[in-house]
Design an enzyme around this catalytic site. Structure first.
Site, mmCIF file in Angstrom:
data_model
loop_
_atom_site.group_PDB
_atom_site.id
_atom_site.type_symbol
_atom_site.label_atom_id
_atom_site.label_comp_id
_atom_site.label_asym_id
_atom_site.label_seq_id
_atom_site.Cartn_x
_atom_site.Cartn_y
_atom_site.Cartn_z
ATOM 1 N NE ARG A 172 38.424 38.875 50.708
ATOM 2 C CZ ARG A 172 37.206 38.471 50.045
ATOM 3 N NH1 ARG A 172 36.738 39.818 49.412
ATOM 4 N NH2 ARG A 172 36.366 37.620 49.921
ATOM 5 C CG MET A 230 39.953 44.001 46.374
ATOM 6 S SD MET A 230 39.603 43.253 47.879
ATOM 7 C CE MET A 230 39.383 41.352 47.196
ATOM 8 C CG ASN A 276 28.991 51.105 54.077
ATOM 9 O OD1 ASN A 276 29.083 51.955 54.801
ATOM 10 N ND2 ASN A 276 29.892 51.432 53.048
ATOM 11 C CG ASP A 313 36.228 47.945 49.811
ATOM 12 O OD1 ASP A 313 37.312 47.592 49.367
ATOM 13 O OD2 ASP A 313 35.101 47.893 49.379
ATOM 14 N N GLY A 367 33.074 40.618 52.682
ATOM 15 C CA GLY A 367 34.013 39.842 52.470
ATOM 16 C C GLY A 367 34.878 40.090 53.836
#
Length: 409
Positions: free
Chosen positions: A298, A187, A111, A141, A13
């Site tokens: 975002r 989110m 990640n 996040d 994202g």
């Protein structure tokens, strides 16, 4: 090792400032006379040998990246499996690297992207190909391990806090004869950082948001409804912020769509905001409105945090510097040296310590009742949304964003 070329790719994202990182990467590489290729649509572009020569970009366009949201070169949600399971794809990556004499690979993501960069690094080494792999942090996040915060989070946090503040004023104005409960979904699959950011909208007991639902705290319906009712009786209305990843006592997502997975293998969440709203409406018979800002939180570059923009540019520049120094398998991360006044620096961290690790909200950041943030959390968050990063507007009153892929195929 010969200088060769640098390949930059965006993953997952996108954010309001990921292109600022791209801008910094290209500018830093140009200063060292290193050609930069960008993968079209992330790792897919490498597998398909669809690479963009950023050397064709003017200096003006490269700078314009810094105030443009989205992913200028395209991103994707594609997670490569283990070296054994996806051997063919990893070898294809090396094939493309060799074809274009790519000696530096910068993968801008979270990640899973850190994990991919680490695996590519190991395969290249085992194959005897000189390749430096650098992970570059990005995620709204804010769940990457080691780093104090993630580029992209500060701007999404600012958008969240401002939106909740503005919406709460709207609700307050109409509460006597209209909406009593407003539910705002943010989110955050496993970590409640964005939900916590909403807490910056108010400080007093009666200030919105009145209730924050975190993934780290199991949802208790009876306790929640009691808190909503008490707030409405006391304040006249109630603003609830809920993270998409809120779970029940059994650890199951409240909004999980049965059997549905996204491209990364994560459970597909179906929208917890409307679910919470329906619970309030059905059990308390109150008028409820809900909203899911989704991509808006975002992509809102017009409301970006100056701190976040500075972080995004800094990690991009550092990534190039680390690559040139031969620092393989690392990621530039943010290290906070002081909160008051806010000071920070960039340092290198091993991808081994970041890949497949997740940073959740510490218990000390969540209020004892589980419905708000503590003073320690406020101290952590406040500097990250500080400052404005204005965008240039065109003659039609719209932001002058760079539409790179649209104009360059």
């Amino acid at each position: 090792m010969s200088k060769g070329k640098l390949l930059y790719a965006q993953s997952g994202g996108v954010t309001a400032v990921i292109n600022a990182t791209a801008s910094a990467v290209i500018q830093a590489a140009r200063a060292k006379k290193i050609p930069v290729l960008a993968a079209k649509n992330g790792i897919l572009g490498v597998l398909r040998d669809e690479l963009i020569d950023t050397g064709r970009m003017s200096a003006t366009d490269v700078k314009a990246l810094a105030h443009t949201p989205g992913g200028a070169f395209g991103s994707c949600r594609v997670k490569l499996k283990s070296l054994e399971q996806d051997r063919e794809k990893y070898e294809r990556l090396l094939e493309v690297f060799k074809k274009h004499d790519i000696r530096y690979f910068l993968y801008n993501g979270g990640n899973d992207s850190a994990d991919t960069a680490l695996k590519v690094s190991k395969l290249a080494k085992a194959s005897g190909y000189d390749l430096i792999c650098i992970g570059v942090p990005k995620t709204v996040d804010n769940d990457l391990a080691v780093t104090d915060c993630c580029p992209g989070f500060g701007s999404a946090a600012k958008y969240t806090a401002v939106s909740v503040l503005e919406a709460s004023l709207d609700v307050a104005a109409m509460a006597e004869t209209s909406t009593k409960v407003f539910v705002y979904e943010v989110m955050g699959r496993h970590a409640g950082w964005l939900a916590a950011a909403a807490g910056l909208a108010g400080e007093g007991k009666n200030d919105a948001p009145h209730i924050i639902l975190f993934p780290e705290v199991a949802f208790d319906e009876a306790k929640f409804l009691q808190a909503v009712e008490a707030t409405v009786n006391r304040v006249g209305y109630c603003v609830v912020v809920v993270s998409e990843g809120v779970k029940n006592a059994d650890g199951k997502f409240l909004a999980e769509t049965e059997g549905s997975k996204d491209a990364f293998g994560h459970s597909q969440l179906g929208g917890v905001g409307p679910l919470i709203a329906s619970i309030v409406k059905d059990k308390l018979a109150m008028k409820v409105h809900w909203t899911v800002p989704d991509y808006l939180q975002r992509s809102a570059r017009h409301l970006a945090s100056k701190t976040d923009l500075d972080h995004a540019m800094a990690v991009g520049k550092a990534a190039v510097e680390y690559a040139i120094k031969g620092m393989n398998g690392v990621m530039p991360v943010i290290k906070r040296t002081s909160s008051k006044p806010y000071r920070w620096k960039v340092e290198a961290a091993s991808l081994e310590k970041i890949a497949n690790h997740e940073k959740k909200m510490p218990a000390s950041y969540i209020r004892k009742d589980g419905y708000g943030i503590t003073a320690a959390c406020r101290t952590y968050l406040a500097p990250l949304i500080a400052g404005e990063a204005p965008v240039p507007y065109d003659k039609n009153g719209l932001p002058g964003y760079l539409h790179f892929l649209k104009n360059n195929g």
